[in-house]
Design an enzyme around this catalytic site. Structure first.
Site, PDB file in Angstrom:
ATOM      1  N   LYS A  93     -28.751 -58.664 -41.184  1.00  0.00           N
ATOM      2  CA  LYS A  93     -27.846 -59.812 -41.250  1.00  0.00           C
ATOM      3  C   LYS A  93     -26.511 -59.389 -41.871  1.00  0.00           C
ATOM      4  CE  LYS A  93     -29.664 -61.311 -45.732  1.00  0.00           C
ATOM      5  NZ  LYS A  93     -30.250 -62.432 -46.501  1.00  0.00           N
TER       6      LYS A  93
ATOM      7  N   TYR B  95       1.366 -55.305 -61.351  1.00  0.00           N
ATOM      8  CA  TYR B  95       1.634 -56.700 -61.673  1.00  0.00           C
ATOM      9  C   TYR B  95       1.270 -57.026 -63.118  1.00  0.00           C
ATOM     10  CZ  TYR B  95       2.303 -57.857 -56.726  1.00  0.00           C
ATOM     11  OH  TYR B  95       2.764 -57.930 -55.444  1.00  0.00           O
TER      12      TYR B  95
END
Length: 345
Positions: free
Chosen positions: A33, A242
């Site tokens: 899956k 940042y």
């Protein structure tokens, strides 16, 4: 080339599946899956089928349809979500086997596809999918009259061998299914490792096949190498990235590499994660941004062409620990921009 390279070792995945299979005396299926936990269901399923896997499990019918295209006729493809509205054509045309989770799903299935194979999923305490004991008691005789091919449930705490929930669910599963002439399945990867009491007729390992915990013996499957775009010197007191979250305390060489949280490298892992080159761990400098990461490569003494985030020195569970998550999320988050290479014999 500025695209990171994700290398998937098909031989290692097959070896992991075979090692788990060797721990049982029953059939071992393959759970593929979520695109085989982010690593490519088409190629991994074909490799596992060549290794002897006869049954495969996916989350939804659409995944089952894609897997049938990859595998062709023959292998059994089971769908955990069962028979949802609108699934009948896919289930019928592509010979998928839904794991029926409720009376409503069973009615939908037998009315739309009479005689078509299906399994039953029971809830033994996880409260996620499947029929609860009261519902199962009410519909059991009717359901069994439709000749299900499998009865399954799912363990909630199998990665913790001593957790009392394991024995509680095993007891509940036996109470709901003992004496029935239908193949049964309870064990995921952790369930395989819990021992034969949990194996029944079919086991369904997933994460262990792809190199993740709790299968400590697993071989490493995925490697992620990220190219360096630019290197620069940073003086003491200067910042990187940042928010000025990294401040150089010494003359520092910073490599900027071409990947970030848009590629599934979780921003939360930054403060506790390094990259690897020539056997050396190199710390991330500053925040992981969308497409770029700064790395302190001073210890190398030279500018590298690429750095490795995922590999033999740092597996999926180490990255998961650094991000406060689990290996499943690391693998299934791996992005679409990577150049993917598949290794096979």
């Amino acid at each position: 080339m500025s695209t990171a390279t994700l290398t998937i070792d098909l031989n290692a995945a097959v070896a992991n599946w075979r090692a788990l299979d060797a721990k049982t005396d029953c059939e071992t299926a393959a759970v593929v899956k979520a695109d085989a936990y982010g690593l490519g269901a088409d190629k991994l399923a074909r490799a596992l089928a060549r290794a002897g896997a006869r049954s495969f499990f996916v989350a939804v019918a659409e995944e089952g349809a894609a897997l049938r295209q990859a595998l062709g006729p023959g292998p059994n493809i089971c769908v955990f979500s069962g028979h949802m509205p609108g699934d009948a054509d896919m289930i019928g045309d592509l010979e998928l086997t839904p794991m029926i989770n409720s009376l409503d799903q069973m009615i939908r299935h037998v009315e739309a596809l009479p005689g078509h194979a299906f399994g039953l999923q029971l809830d033994t305490g996880m409260n996620r999918l499947g029929m609860e004991p009261s519902e199962w008691s009410a519909v059991r005789d009717v359901a069994l009259a439709q000749n299900p091919v499998l009865i399954m449930s799912h363990l909630a705490c199998a990665d913790e061998p001593d957790h009392p929930m394991n024995a509680q669910q095993l007891r509940a599963f036996r109470e709901m299914t003992d004496g029935l002439d239908v193949p049964r399945s309870l064990a995921n990867t952790g369930g395989v490792l819990l021992g034969r009491d949990y194996h029944f007729d079919l086991c369904r390992p997933g994460i262990g096949t792809y190199g993740g915990a709790p299968f400590a013996e697993a071989r490493h499957v995925a490697t992620l190498d990220i190219p360096v775009i630019q290197c620069r010197d940073v003086a003491p007191g200067e910042t990187v990235g940042y928010g000025n979250s990294y401040v150089a305390s010494r003359p520092t060489r910073i490599a900027t590499i071409s990947a970030g949280y848009a590629d599934g490298i979780l921003r939360a892992m930054g403060p506790k994660t390094g990259l690897w080159c020539d056997g050396k761990r190199l710390p991330i400098a500053g925040r992981i941004s969308m497409d770029l990461i700064g790395v302190d490569v001073t210890a190398l003494g030279q500018d590298p062409k690429s750095l490795q985030l995922l590999g033999p020195n740092q597996g999926v569970d180490m990255l998961a620990d650094a991000a406060g998550t689990i290996g499943y999320e690391i693998l299934t988050s791996l992005g679409a921009r990577y150049t993917r290479r598949y290794l096979t014999a």
